[in-house]
Design a protein around this motif. Structure first.
Motif: not given
Length: 550
Positions: A74-77, A82-86
Motif C-alpha cells: 500500500k502507498t499513499k496513492s 511491488y512488495q518490498n522484501v527486506p
C-alpha cells in the motif's frame, strides 16, 4: 526446479461447468519474454542487482499493459506493483582459505573445487577457524517422532560436522523416511538448521551425485556467489558460522586418514543405532572475510479482481530471479541467464495474465505473483507467506510454475512431489480432459516438494503445488523425456549454459498453459475450496481457519 477420492466430483465439475477455453495462447509472446528476461542485459537477474531492477520493471510493464491492477504494498496513492522484501545479503571478501590436517598430511583446498563454502550468515565479518575437530554425524537427523537421533548427545561446540545428503533410506529405498521419496530431513537446509540447534561450529554436507540429485557444478555455482537470507533477530539460531559442501573423494580421503571406512560408516548411518564418529587426527581450518548488508528486493504483484467474491483469491506464482553473475564456466561465461529456470516460468505467468485479462472476469480474484530470491532459499515466497498482502485463510490455492517445457508436447503432466491434495485430483481430471495422463513425480528422492515456491504456502496450510510437464514425450516417449531431463540437470541447471534457444519447441509449453489455465479457472469460477487429505502434514494448519471459508 522442475511435477482419487474426489476424482468423480472433479470430473463432474469439468463436464458440467465446461472449462472455459482460454483465448489463443501465444508461443511467440512467451518466447519473446523468455528471450528478453534471460538476455545478458539482465545479468542473470540476481536479487538486489541492476539485473533485478530491469527484470521487475519489465514484469510490471507487462502487467500494466495487460490491464492488471497493481496489488503490492500500500502507498499513499493506492497499491504499488511491488512488495518490498527486506533481505540480508552476505558475500565473501578476499580469498577463502581452507586447510585440513589429515594424519601426517596438510591439505589445502580451493573454493569451488574441493569445497564450496557459503558466506557466513551469522553476522560475523570474519570467520577464522583453527584446527577444529571433525565429527561425522551420519545423515544429521533428529526426528523424535521416528525414534531417530543421529547426534545422541555428542557435543559439537567448537567442532565441524560432516553430514550425508538426503535421508537414511535413500540408498535402500525403504525405511522410516519415505523410501526413495525425500522428507524435509533430507534437505540440506534442514541439516544446517539442526547443526545450529546442536551448537556446531560448522556443518559441511558431503556431495554425492545421486542423493543430491545434481552434480558438483550446481553445488559450486549455488554456494560461492552472494548468499541471501531473511533478516533474523538471532541468526545463530538458524545458522552455524561455517556452512558448505565437500566433494566425496576428499571425504573418503579424510576418513582413510582417520583409519575409517567411508562406505561402511555410510551404511551404518542408515540405521537408528548409528552414533557420531570423530575423525581422529583430522582437523579443519578456514579463514574468510564476509561482507554483510541489508538490501531490499521485490516481489511483483498484479491482480484481476473477482466480480462476485473478490476477497477470495487464486494465486499463480513463478520466481523471476536466477543466480546473477558468478564464477566463469569453461568458456569464461559468468552470466547465469536462467532461461528455463525461471525466465520460462515468468513468461508463462505473464501469458497467463494475458489469458485471464482477455476472458470474462472470474468470480474470484486472480493474483499473479512474481517472487524474488527463490534461488536463495524460497525467500520471496517465504516473505509473502509470512507477511501476506491478502489473507492466507481465503487464498484458494497457489499454482506455481518453475521451469516450463521447451522440448515439445508430452502425453502427461506431473507435480513436484506427490501432494496429498484434492487439488492434485483436480489436476488429474483437467489433464484427462486434454487427453493427458498424470504421472507421479519421477524423482521423489530429489525432494522437489520442498524446493519450489509453493512450499512457502503449503507449510502454512494453503493448498499449493508446482505443476509441470511429465517425461512421456509425444516424440520418443519416456526414454527421450528422461534423457532430456538428465541432460539439462548435468549441463545447464544452475550453469551459464541455461540460455534462450530459438530452436525450442514451445508446443509443450502451450500444452502446459492450457492445463494450468483450466485448473486455475475452475477454482476461480466455482465455490470449490481444495483440501489437504487426511494425514497430510499441513492439514491441521489449514483446518484452523476453516470457518473463514464459506
Amino acid at each position: 526446479m522442475k511435477k482419487l477420492v474426489l476424482f468423480a466430483a472433479a470430473a463432474a465439475l469439468i463436464s458440467g461447468s465446461a472449462l472455459a477455453a482460454p483465448a489463443s495462447i501465444d508461443p511467440k509472446a512467451m518466447a519473446q519474454d523468455i528471450k528478453v528476461l534471460s538476455s545478458d542485459a539482465f545479468e542473470g537477474r540476481g536479487p538486489a542487482t541492476p539485473g533485478e531492477a530491469k527484470a521487475i520493471a519489465y514484469i510490471a510493464q507487462q502487467y500494466k499493459a495487460i490491464g492488471l491492477q497493481p496489488a503490492g504494498d500500500k502507498t499513499k496513492s493506492g497499491r504499488s506493483w511491488y512488495q518490498n522484501v527486506p533481505l540480508a545479503e552476505f558475500e565473501t571478501e578476499g580469498p577463502v582459505q581452507v586447510t585440513v590436517k589429515a594424519g601426517p598430511e596438510t591439505l589445502s583446498w580451493k573454493q569451488g573445487e574441493e569445497v564450496a563454502l557459503r558466506a557466513a550468515q551469522t553476522g560475523q565479518a570474519h570467520i577464522s577457524i583453527k584446527d577444529a575437530p571433525v565429527v561425522f554425524v551420519g545423515y544429521g537427523v533428529k526426528a523424535p517422532e521416528r525414534n531417530w537421533d543421529d547426534y545422541k548427545g555428542v557435543d559439537l561446540h567448537g567442532k565441524i560436522a560432516l553430514v550425508l545428503v538426503n535421508d537414511p533410506d535413500f540408498e535402500t529405498g525403504e525405511g522410516d523416511f519415505g523410501g526413495k521419496a525425500m522428507t524435509y530431513y533430507g534437505r540440506w537446509t534442514y541439516k544446517y538448521e539442526e547443526a545450529a540447534r546442536q551448537g556446531a561450529l560448522g556443518m559441511i554436507v558431503i556431495h554425492e551425485r545421486a542423493p543430491a540429485a545434481y552434480g558438483w557444478a550446481t553445488v559450486k555455482n549455488s554456494n560461492t556467489n552472494a548468499i541471501f537470507d531473511i533478516i533474523r533477530k538471532d541468526p545463530a539460531k538458524a545458522h552455524v558460522p561455517l556452512e558448505g559442501w565437500i566433494q566425496r573423494d576428499q571425504t573418503v580421503q579424510l576418513f582413510k586418514a582417520a583409519g575409517l571406512d567411508f562406505d561402511g560408516l555410510k551404511k551404518a548411518a542408515q540405521t537408528r543405532d548409528f552414533r557420531p564418529v570423530t575423525l581422529n587426527g583430522v582437523t579443519w581450518s578456514t579463514d574468510m572475510g564476509v561482507k554483510a548488508q541489508k538490501v531490499v528486493s521485490h516481489n511483483v504483484v498484479g491482480v484481476l479482481p473477482g466480480k462476485t467474491h473478490p476477497n477470495e483469491r487464486v494465486i499463480y506464482t513463478a520466481h523471476w530471479d536466477h543466480l546473477g553473475v558468478g564464477l566463469p564456466d569453461a568458456k569464461g561465461d559468468k552470466i547465469y541467464n536462467g532461461a528455463v529456470d525461471n525466465a520460462s516460468g515468468t513468461a508463462a505467468l505473464i501469458e497467463m495474465a494475458r489469458l485471464y485479462a482477455k476472458a470474462p472476469r472470474a468470480d474470484r480474484s486472480v493474483v499473479f505473483l512474481s517472487v524474488t530470491a527463490e534461488e536463495k532459499g524460497l525467500l520471496g515466497s517465504e516473505y509473502y507467506a509470512a507477511n501476506p498482502l491478502y489473507p492466507l485463510a481465503t487464498t484458494v490455492a497457489d499454482i506455481n510454475m518453475d521451469g516450463m517445457n521447451v522440448l515439445g508436447r508430452t502425453k502427461d503432466v506431473t507435480s513436484s512431489g506427490n501432494a496429498p491434495l484434492t487439488l492434485q485430483d483436480d489436476l488429474i481430471a483437467v489433464a484427462k480432459s486434454h487427453g493427458m495422463s498424470f504421472s507421479s513425480d519421477p524423482n521423489p528422492e530429489a525432494g522437489s516438494f520442498y524446493r519450489s515456491d509453493h512450499f512457502s504456502f503449503a507449510k502454512r496450510g494453503v493448498p499449493a503445488m508446482s505443476i509441470g510437464a511429465g517425461e512421456d514425450m509425444a516424440k520418443g516417449g519416456r526414454e527421450a523425456g528422461k534423457a532430456a531431463a538428465d541432460a539439462y540437470i548435468k549441463d545447464k541447471y544452475h550453469q551459464p549454459a541455461d540460455e534462450y534457444d530459438p530452436n525450442w519447441d514451445l508446443s509443450g509449453m502451450v500444452q502446459e498453459m492450457q492445463v494450468l489455465y483450466d485448473l486455475g479457472h475452475r477454482l476461480a469460477t466455482t465455490r470449490e475450496w481444495p483440501e489437504w487429505k487426511a494425514g497430510a502434514e499441513f492439514k491441521a494448519e489449514r483446518d484452523k481457519t476453516r470457518s473463514l471459508r464459506k
